[in-house]
Design a protein around this motif. Structure first.
Motif, PDB file in Angstrom:
ATOM      1  N   GLY A 110      33.711  38.665 127.944  1.00 39.70           N
ATOM      2  CA  GLY A 110      33.745  37.248 128.308  1.00 39.70           C
ATOM      3  C   GLY A 110      34.459  36.502 127.185  1.00 39.70           C
ATOM      4  O   GLY A 110      34.479  36.970 126.040  1.00 39.70           O
ATOM      5  N   ILE A 111      35.043  35.349 127.522  1.00 40.94           N
ATOM      6  CA  ILE A 111      35.838  34.615 126.526  1.00 40.94           C
ATOM      7  C   ILE A 111      35.290  33.209 126.324  1.00 40.94           C
ATOM      8  O   ILE A 111      35.052  32.477 127.290  1.00 40.94           O
ATOM      9  CB  ILE A 111      37.323  34.541 126.964  1.00 40.94           C
ATOM     10  CG1 ILE A 111      37.897  35.961 127.092  1.00 40.94           C
ATOM     11  CG2 ILE A 111      38.134  33.710 125.971  1.00 40.94           C
ATOM     12  CD1 ILE A 111      39.300  36.016 127.677  1.00 40.94           C
ATOM     13  N   VAL A 112      35.080  32.883 125.056  1.00 36.88           N
ATOM     14  CA  VAL A 112      34.709  31.521 124.656  1.00 36.88           C
ATOM     15  C   VAL A 112      35.872  31.016 123.804  1.00 36.88           C
ATOM     16  O   VAL A 112      36.226  31.635 122.797  1.00 36.88           O
ATOM     17  CB  VAL A 112      33.400  31.515 123.830  1.00 36.88           C
ATOM     18  CG1 VAL A 112      33.095  30.111 123.309  1.00 36.88           C
ATOM     19  CG2 VAL A 112      32.229  32.033 124.671  1.00 36.88           C
ATOM     20  N   SER A 113      36.486  29.905 124.224  1.00 35.40           N
ATOM     21  CA  SER A 113      37.664  29.418 123.503  1.00 35.40           C
ATOM     22  C   SER A 113      37.490  27.955 123.113  1.00 35.40           C
ATOM     23  O   SER A 113      36.679  27.235 123.696  1.00 35.40           O
ATOM     24  CB  SER A 113      38.906  29.575 124.384  1.00 35.40           C
ATOM     25  OG  SER A 113      38.768  28.820 125.575  1.00 35.40           O
ATOM     26  N   TYR A 114      38.256  27.554 122.126  1.00 38.91           N
ATOM     27  CA  TYR A 114      38.204  26.166 121.677  1.00 38.91           C
ATOM     28  C   TYR A 114      39.608  25.740 121.244  1.00 38.91           C
ATOM     29  O   TYR A 114      40.422  26.576 120.821  1.00 38.91           O
ATOM     30  CB  TYR A 114      37.175  25.990 120.534  1.00 38.91           C
ATOM     31  CG  TYR A 114      37.352  26.963 119.394  1.00 38.91           C
ATOM     32  CD1 TYR A 114      36.883  28.270 119.494  1.00 38.91           C
ATOM     33  CD2 TYR A 114      38.029  26.592 118.233  1.00 38.91           C
ATOM     34  CE1 TYR A 114      37.077  29.179 118.467  1.00 38.91           C
ATOM     35  CE2 TYR A 114      38.213  27.491 117.195  1.00 38.91           C
ATOM     36  CZ  TYR A 114      37.733  28.786 117.325  1.00 38.91           C
ATOM     37  OH  TYR A 114      37.934  29.692 116.305  1.00 38.91           O
ATOM     38  N   GLY A 119      41.220  25.520 124.405  1.00 36.42           N
ATOM     39  CA  GLY A 119      41.679  26.894 124.138  1.00 36.42           C
ATOM     40  C   GLY A 119      41.962  27.666 125.421  1.00 36.42           C
ATOM     41  O   GLY A 119      42.076  28.891 125.408  1.00 36.42           O
ATOM     42  N   ALA A 120      42.128  26.926 126.521  1.00 38.49           N
ATOM     43  CA  ALA A 120      42.287  27.588 127.827  1.00 38.49           C
ATOM     44  C   ALA A 120      43.535  28.477 127.872  1.00 38.49           C
ATOM     45  O   ALA A 120      43.523  29.546 128.476  1.00 38.49           O
ATOM     46  CB  ALA A 120      42.352  26.540 128.933  1.00 38.49           C
ATOM     47  N   ARG A 121      44.612  28.023 127.191  1.00 36.33           N
ATOM     48  CA  ARG A 121      45.848  28.819 127.228  1.00 36.33           C
ATOM     49  C   ARG A 121      45.689  30.093 126.416  1.00 36.33           C
ATOM     50  O   ARG A 121      46.181  31.162 126.795  1.00 36.33           O
ATOM     51  CB  ARG A 121      47.024  27.976 126.715  1.00 36.33           C
ATOM     52  CG  ARG A 121      47.292  26.780 127.630  1.00 36.33           C
ATOM     53  CD  ARG A 121      48.095  25.707 126.962  1.00 36.33           C
ATOM     54  NE  ARG A 121      47.426  25.091 125.828  1.00 36.33           N
ATOM     55  CZ  ARG A 121      47.563  23.824 125.458  1.00 36.33           C
ATOM     56  NH1 ARG A 121      48.341  23.028 126.151  1.00 36.33           N
ATOM     57  NH2 ARG A 121      46.946  23.361 124.404  1.00 36.33           N
ATOM     58  N   GLN A 140      33.758  33.772 134.466  1.00 39.77           N
ATOM     59  CA  GLN A 140      33.289  32.563 133.774  1.00 39.77           C
ATOM     60  C   GLN A 140      33.853  32.482 132.359  1.00 39.77           C
ATOM     61  O   GLN A 140      33.835  33.464 131.620  1.00 39.77           O
ATOM     62  CB  GLN A 140      31.760  32.578 133.707  1.00 39.77           C
ATOM     63  CG  GLN A 140      31.154  31.364 133.044  1.00 39.77           C
ATOM     64  CD  GLN A 140      31.302  30.100 133.878  1.00 39.77           C
ATOM     65  OE1 GLN A 140      31.041  30.096 135.067  1.00 39.77           O
ATOM     66  NE2 GLN A 140      31.732  29.023 133.238  1.00 39.77           N
ATOM     67  N   GLN A 141      34.345  31.304 132.014  1.00 37.05           N
ATOM     68  CA  GLN A 141      34.792  31.056 130.642  1.00 37.05           C
ATOM     69  C   GLN A 141      33.984  29.900 130.082  1.00 37.05           C
ATOM     70  O   GLN A 141      33.468  29.085 130.839  1.00 37.05           O
ATOM     71  CB  GLN A 141      36.254  30.628 130.620  1.00 37.05           C
ATOM     72  CG  GLN A 141      37.232  31.778 130.735  1.00 37.05           C
ATOM     73  CD  GLN A 141      38.683  31.321 130.757  1.00 37.05           C
ATOM     74  OE1 GLN A 141      39.480  31.933 131.423  1.00 37.05           O
ATOM     75  NE2 GLN A 141      39.030  30.275 130.025  1.00 37.05           N
ATOM     76  N   VAL A 142      33.921  29.841 128.770  1.00 33.64           N
ATOM     77  CA  VAL A 142      33.417  28.628 128.127  1.00 33.64           C
ATOM     78  C   VAL A 142      34.594  28.054 127.369  1.00 33.64           C
ATOM     79  O   VAL A 142      35.174  28.724 126.503  1.00 33.64           O
ATOM     80  CB  VAL A 142      32.236  28.925 127.181  1.00 33.64           C
ATOM     81  CG1 VAL A 142      31.782  27.641 126.485  1.00 33.64           C
ATOM     82  CG2 VAL A 142      31.064  29.539 127.949  1.00 33.64           C
ATOM     83  N   ALA A 165      27.287  27.056 131.354  1.00 36.53           N
ATOM     84  CA  ALA A 165      28.480  27.905 131.484  1.00 36.53           C
ATOM     85  C   ALA A 165      28.314  29.183 130.668  1.00 36.53           C
ATOM     86  O   ALA A 165      28.669  30.280 131.110  1.00 36.53           O
ATOM     87  CB  ALA A 165      29.719  27.142 131.031  1.00 36.53           C
ATOM     88  N   LEU A 166      27.729  29.037 129.479  1.00 35.38           N
ATOM     89  CA  LEU A 166      27.529  30.218 128.627  1.00 35.38           C
ATOM     90  C   LEU A 166      26.540  31.189 129.277  1.00 35.38           C
ATOM     91  O   LEU A 166      26.742  32.409 129.235  1.00 35.38           O
ATOM     92  CB  LEU A 166      27.042  29.785 127.230  1.00 35.38           C
ATOM     93  CG  LEU A 166      26.791  30.896 126.222  1.00 35.38           C
ATOM     94  CD1 LEU A 166      28.054  31.733 125.978  1.00 35.38           C
ATOM     95  CD2 LEU A 166      26.308  30.319 124.879  1.00 35.38           C
TER      96      LEU A 166
END
Ligand code: FMN
Length: 192
Positions: A110-114, A119-121, A140-142, A165-166
């Motif tokens: 799973g990916i958590v970005s900021y 950090g979607a790209r 699901q992303q955060v 979401a997490l």
């Protein structure tokens, strides 16, 4: 017990990623369906890839590579905590991903970005890289935008709405990581 590594993809002094990864760990640790461990790339320093043979051949030579392979192999799945650098993930995370191969295969992530756009790209780029490593990324992303989740772009103050979401991300990740266990156990024994 299913084991999930939370990989902190920034080693920059003053990084925002540390607070984000700790937030993921703190919340994930309340679950009883998996064990979670923070894997800080700062604790696993790797030079720019220096293996003479492509990692997919499984003939690792460097001691640092063997140590990293051992760490990656410990987990059934991963949460990648990624910053966005020039619309992609960080170089240090890409290098750590490139270093080994079989140890990532047939696992889930799973990916958590900021970042300014959460950090979607970077997350989308990371999905493509992980596909090549045979890592199945959950839907699901955060995404954590600076404008709403960070004070002055530097103090992480996440809204509680992110926890929902997490939770969904972790539900999906634990399910897939557990389901894929027999498959990656097979890969591991084939590469010995
Ligand atoms: C080399 C570099 C490139 C960056 N490019 C982007 C970008 O394309 N999009 C964005 O939203 N933020 C960008 N940023 C800002 C980072 O998202 C921000 O500095 C973030 O805190 C980096 O994560 P870290 O502090 O955990 O290293 C960039 C930062 C650096 C250092």
């Amino acid at each position: 017990m299913t084991k999930i590594g939370i990989i902190l993809g920034s080693t920059r002094p003053g990084r925002n990623g540390e607070a984000v990864a700790k937030w993921v760990l703190e919340h994930a640790s309340q679950r009883t369906d998996a064990e979670f461990e923070l894997v800080d790339l700062k604790d696993h320093p790797l030079p720019h890839l220096d293996e003479p043979i492509p990692p997919s051949m499984g003939q690792y030579q460097g001691e640092h590579t063997k140590a990293w392979a051992k760490k990656v192999a410990e987990f059934d799945g991963y949460v990648f905590v990624t910053p966005e650098y020039n619309h992609s993930t960080s170089g240090v995370l890409k290098n750590a991903l490139d270093y080994v191969y079989a140890e990532w295969n047939n696992k889930a992530a799973g990916i958590v970005s900021y970042g300014s756009a959460g950090g979607a790209r970077a997350a989308e780029h990371l999905r493509l890289i992980l596909a090549e490593l045979q890592v199945a990324t959950v839907r699901q992303q955060v995404v954590l935008p600076f404008a709403t989740e960070f004070e002055n772009f530097s103090v992480f103050k996440p809204g509680d709405y992110n926890l929902q979401a997490l939770d969904v991300l972790l539900d999906q990740l634990v399910a897939w990581s557990t389901a894929l266990k027999p498959l990656h156990a097979e890969t591991a024994s084939a590469s010995v």
